[in-house]
Design a protein around this motif. Structure first.
Motif, PDB file in Angstrom:
ATOM      1  N   SER A   1      -3.224  -0.449   1.215  1.00  0.00           N
ATOM      2  CA  SER A   1      -3.108   0.969   1.565  1.00  0.00           C
ATOM      3  C   SER A   1      -2.306   1.690   0.498  1.00  0.00           C
ATOM      4  CB  SER A   1      -2.402   1.109   2.922  1.00  0.00           C
ATOM      5  OG  SER A   1      -1.094   0.574   2.835  1.00  0.00           O
ATOM      6  N   ARG A   2      -2.189   2.990   0.629  1.00  0.00           N
ATOM      7  CA  ARG A   2      -1.380   3.756  -0.316  1.00  0.00           C
ATOM      8  C   ARG A   2       0.067   3.281  -0.275  1.00  0.00           C
ATOM      9  NH1 ARG A   2      -1.348   5.801  -4.932  1.00  0.00           N
ATOM     10  NH2 ARG A   2      -3.363   6.755  -4.453  1.00  0.00           N
ATOM     11  N   LYS A   3       0.579   3.033   0.937  1.00  0.00           N
ATOM     12  CA  LYS A   3       1.952   2.549   1.083  1.00  0.00           C
ATOM     13  C   LYS A   3       2.125   1.215   0.384  1.00  0.00           C
ATOM     14  CE  LYS A   3       5.390   1.372   4.611  1.00  0.00           C
ATOM     15  NZ  LYS A   3       5.674   1.277   6.072  1.00  0.00           N
TER      16      LYS A   3
ATOM     17  N   ALA B   1       0.253   0.058  -2.086  1.00  0.00           N
ATOM     18  CA  ALA B   1       0.081   0.240  -3.528  1.00  0.00           C
ATOM     19  C   ALA B   1       1.346   0.761  -4.192  1.00  0.00           C
ATOM     20  CB  ALA B   1      -1.077   1.198  -3.788  1.00  0.00           C
ATOM     21  N   ASP B   2       2.183   1.468  -3.440  1.00  0.00           N
ATOM     22  CA  ASP B   2       3.397   2.074  -3.999  1.00  0.00           C
ATOM     23  C   ASP B   2       4.614   1.161  -3.928  1.00  0.00           C
ATOM     24  OD1 ASP B   2       2.133   4.400  -4.731  1.00  0.00           O
ATOM     25  OD2 ASP B   2       2.617   5.470  -2.883  1.00  0.00           O
TER      26      ASP B   2
ATOM     27  N   PRO C   1      -8.439  -3.596  -4.102  1.00  0.00           N
ATOM     28  CA  PRO C   1      -7.676  -2.463  -4.639  1.00  0.00           C
ATOM     29  C   PRO C   1      -8.503  -1.482  -5.468  1.00  0.00           C
ATOM     30  CG  PRO C   1      -6.379  -4.465  -4.798  1.00  0.00           C
ATOM     31  CD  PRO C   1      -7.744  -4.879  -4.312  1.00  0.00           C
TER      32      PRO C   1
ATOM     33  N   PHE D   1     -10.296   0.707  -3.135  1.00  0.00           N
ATOM     34  CA  PHE D   1      -9.352   1.624  -2.499  1.00  0.00           C
ATOM     35  C   PHE D   1      -9.111   2.846  -3.382  1.00  0.00           C
ATOM     36  CE2 PHE D   1      -5.041   3.243  -1.978  1.00  0.00           C
ATOM     37  CZ  PHE D   1      -5.025   3.547  -0.614  1.00  0.00           C
ATOM     38  N   PHE D   2      -9.012   2.619  -4.687  1.00  0.00           N
ATOM     39  CA  PHE D   2      -8.736   3.712  -5.613  1.00  0.00           C
ATOM     40  C   PHE D   2     -10.007   4.448  -6.053  1.00  0.00           C
ATOM     41  CE2 PHE D   2      -4.730   1.294  -6.307  1.00  0.00           C
ATOM     42  CZ  PHE D   2      -3.856   2.321  -5.954  1.00  0.00           C
TER      43      PHE D   2
ATOM     44  N   LYS E   1       3.385  -1.404  -7.797  1.00  0.00           N
ATOM     45  CA  LYS E   1       3.199  -0.015  -8.195  1.00  0.00           C
ATOM     46  C   LYS E   1       2.941   0.095  -9.697  1.00  0.00           C
ATOM     47  CE  LYS E   1       5.276   4.567  -7.796  1.00  0.00           C
ATOM     48  NZ  LYS E   1       6.440   5.349  -7.292  1.00  0.00           N
TER      49      LYS E   1
END
Length: 308
Positions: A92-94, A96-97, A57, A60-61, A127
């Motif tokens: 992924s962004r999805k 992570a949210d 993670p 990823f960020f 999130k």
């Protein structure tokens, strides 16, 4: 050990004990978590499973994060520890949210069939990193699982963490890194053809096409070369060979004592045991050879004194 990367195709009715985390390095703290996982699984008749993420993670960020170990080595570490299933989820962004409770309900409870969820002392998820152990305790009462938190592990009053190990390696302190890992830090890769400079100097080296992201501080190290499961005493140079006019590219080269086998193309592990000195640019080849002589004498003495 079963590896599951596509969670959509996974289904089970068997209850699991699950640990959540990134587990880079598989250090003493991770081992304590895994030991707890396997003990609980044996006692309660559960399937021991690990849930981790790819990419990390933090990477990823956008963090400039170099991982301590390769994914293959992490998988082997968990398998050797007795874990039966490893879920490697795409981060992924999805993903992570996802709200923390949604993650627990849809993944931990429905997909993994978790009867027990185990985390480290500082684990956060979901999130905004809003999920933690306390939330797991609350959700466990709601969804019917038990949350377990494993306390931090310390060495010499310092918390055992992947971050601290990375810092030790960047400083060349492979001894302290090894203490926190519970084993020597090693570089893994394949022996490839090189410039034959070491051979010309009287010290032939195995040139390693390494797979590690994180390579320790440049310099000379006392090392062990593991080839086909056999351990060989050696010295290793990490650096750019400044005495010679080669491209500015990091190299890992190991001189193995009393060894003459052809190992081109073989996979090897180079365990780094002790930092000797920084890499230097010498005024001439003769001075370089003298320094290598001294490095080898020091390494052999160290092996003798440490019963290796």
């Amino acid at each position: 050990m079963q590896i599951i990367r596509n969670i959509d195709e996974f289904f089970t009715e068997k209850p699991h004990a699950v640990v959540l985390g990134n587990f880079d390095g598989f250090h003493l703290g991770h081992k304590a978590i895994t030991d707890r996982l396997c003990n609980i699984s044996r006692t309660k008749g559960l399937v021991p499973a690990v849930v981790t993420f790819q990419p990390h993670p933090m990477k990823f960020f956008g963090a400039d994060l170099k991982l301590i170990m390769t994914e293959d080595t992490k998988i082997k570490s968990f398998a050797d520890a007795g874990v039966e299933k490893m879920f490697i989820l795409e981060f992924s962004r999805k993903f992570a949210d996802i709200d923390p409770e949604v993650f627990v309900r849809e993944f931990v409870v429905k997909k993994f069939r978790a009867a027990v969820v185990i985390v480290g002392y500082d684990y956060h998820f979901g999130k905004g990193r809003k999920g933690d152990y306390n939330l797991l305790v609350t959700l466990g009462k709601k969804y019917g699982f038990t949350a377990v938190r494993v306390p931090q592990v310390t060495c010499g009053g310092i918390t055992v963490s992947s971050t601290n190990i990375r810092n030790f390696l960047k400083e060349g302190d492979v001894e302290k890194a090894g203490e926190f890992l519970g084993r020597p830090f090693f570089i893994e890769g394949t022996v490839v053809d090189g410039n034959k400079v070491g051979r010309q100097l009287g010290y032939p080296t195995a040139n390693i096409d390494f797979r590690n992201e994180l390579i320790p501080k440049a310099g000379i190290y006392i090392s062990i070369a593991v080839i086909d499961g056999v351990r060989h005493k050696s010295v290793t140079n990490i650096g750019r060979r400044p005495t010679f006019s080669f491209p500015d590219q990091m190299k890992v080269e190991t001189h193995i004592f009393d060894f003459h086998d052809d190992i081109y193309g073989k996979d090897v592990e180079i365990e780094l045991l002790k930092y000797v000195r920084p890499e230097e640019k010498f005024p001439n080849v003769e001075t370089l050879i003298k320094a290598i002589d001294e490095d080898c004498i020091l390494a052999k003495k160290w092996f003798e004194e440490n019963g290796c």
